[in-house]
Design a protein around this motif. Structure first.
Motif, PDB file in Angstrom:
ATOM      1  N   ASP A  24     -19.985   4.179  37.187  1.00  0.00           N
ATOM      2  CA  ASP A  24     -20.230   4.010  35.754  1.00  0.00           C
ATOM      3  C   ASP A  24     -19.351   2.955  35.087  1.00  0.00           C
ATOM      4  N   VAL A  25     -19.234   1.785  35.694  1.00  0.00           N
ATOM      5  CA  VAL A  25     -18.466   0.725  35.065  1.00  0.00           C
ATOM      6  C   VAL A  25     -19.456  -0.259  34.487  1.00  0.00           C
ATOM      7  N   MET A  26     -19.463  -0.356  33.198  1.00  0.00           N
ATOM      8  CA  MET A  26     -20.398  -1.266  32.544  1.00  0.00           C
ATOM      9  C   MET A  26     -19.734  -2.598  32.261  1.00  0.00           C
ATOM     10  N   GLY A  27     -18.430  -2.668  32.335  1.00  0.00           N
ATOM     11  CA  GLY A  27     -17.742  -3.922  32.084  1.00  0.00           C
ATOM     12  C   GLY A  27     -17.473  -4.108  30.617  1.00  0.00           C
ATOM     13  N   SER A  28     -17.190  -5.347  30.243  1.00  0.00           N
ATOM     14  CA  SER A  28     -16.857  -5.625  28.851  1.00  0.00           C
ATOM     15  C   SER A  28     -18.079  -6.131  28.095  1.00  0.00           C
ATOM     16  N   SER A  29     -19.234  -5.968  28.693  1.00  0.00           N
ATOM     17  CA  SER A  29     -20.451  -6.482  28.057  1.00  0.00           C
ATOM     18  C   SER A  29     -20.916  -5.553  26.939  1.00  0.00           C
ATOM     19  N   ALA A  30     -21.878  -6.050  26.191  1.00  0.00           N
ATOM     20  CA  ALA A  30     -22.447  -5.243  25.108  1.00  0.00           C
ATOM     21  C   ALA A  30     -23.191  -4.063  25.707  1.00  0.00           C
ATOM     22  N   GLY A  31     -23.203  -2.989  25.034  1.00  0.00           N
ATOM     23  CA  GLY A  31     -23.896  -1.811  25.519  1.00  0.00           C
ATOM     24  C   GLY A  31     -22.961  -0.818  26.155  1.00  0.00           C
ATOM     25  N   ALA A  32     -21.764  -1.257  26.456  1.00  0.00           N
ATOM     26  CA  ALA A  32     -20.786  -0.340  27.037  1.00  0.00           C
ATOM     27  C   ALA A  32     -20.215   0.503  25.919  1.00  0.00           C
ATOM     28  N   HIS A  38     -11.900   0.022  28.361  1.00  0.00           N
ATOM     29  CA  HIS A  38     -10.542   0.285  28.828  1.00  0.00           C
ATOM     30  C   HIS A  38     -10.543   0.586  30.322  1.00  0.00           C
ATOM     31  N   VAL A  39     -11.561   1.314  30.784  1.00  0.00           N
ATOM     32  CA  VAL A  39     -11.681   1.583  32.227  1.00  0.00           C
ATOM     33  C   VAL A  39     -11.855   0.264  32.966  1.00  0.00           C
ATOM     34  N   TYR A  40     -12.743  -0.567  32.466  1.00  0.00           N
ATOM     35  CA  TYR A  40     -12.996  -1.875  33.081  1.00  0.00           C
ATOM     36  C   TYR A  40     -11.719  -2.719  33.081  1.00  0.00           C
ATOM     37  N   ARG A  41     -11.019  -2.712  31.938  1.00  0.00           N
ATOM     38  CA  ARG A  41      -9.807  -3.518  31.808  1.00  0.00           C
ATOM     39  C   ARG A  41      -8.749  -3.084  32.830  1.00  0.00           C
ATOM     40  N   HIS A  42      -8.587  -1.780  33.009  1.00  0.00           N
ATOM     41  CA  HIS A  42      -7.600  -1.280  33.971  1.00  0.00           C
ATOM     42  C   HIS A  42      -7.992  -1.634  35.400  1.00  0.00           C
ATOM     43  N   LEU A  43      -9.261  -1.508  35.709  1.00  0.00           N
ATOM     44  CA  LEU A  43      -9.710  -1.876  37.061  1.00  0.00           C
ATOM     45  C   LEU A  43      -9.509  -3.360  37.317  1.00  0.00           C
TER      46      LEU A  43
END
Length: 111
Positions: A24-32, A38-43
């Protein structure tokens, strides 16, 4: 008389291995969702840290190999110098011995 504690060598820091599967990593894109960034940023930060660590280890290994080659070259040069000086000493020793023998032969011939 008192025993002195000697600290052990600290282990070198190593990053955690990357996760096998990231859910469930959507990244920093729209829709997240607001929490997903924050999860994406830490990964992302952890992955960059891991890559930097691998680059640093590769550089350290390259420098170690370079240093070992330099040590081998220095050792070889030192051995060549030592062998050269050894030959020179041996030559002088033989020359002295030959001169001594010649001197003894001359004394025998004179008698």
């Amino acid at each position: 008389e008192k025993t002195v504690p000697i600290p052990e060598k600290l282990n070198e820091w190593a990053p955690r291995p990357p996760p096998e599967f990231v859910r469930d990593v959507m990244g920093s894109s729209a829709g997240a969702g607001s929490g997903e960034f924050h999860v994406y940023r830490h990964l992302r930060r952890r992955e960059y840290q891991r890559q930097d660590f691998m680059d640093a280890m590769a550089e350290k290994q390259r420098l170690d190999e370079e240093f070992q080659k330099k040590l081998e070259r220095n050792k070889m040069v030192a051995e060549e110098q030592t062998a050269k000086r050894r030959r020179k000493r041996q030559k002088l020793k033989e020359k002295k011995l030959q001169a001594k023998k010649n001197k003894l032969e001359q004394k025998k011939q004179e008698k």
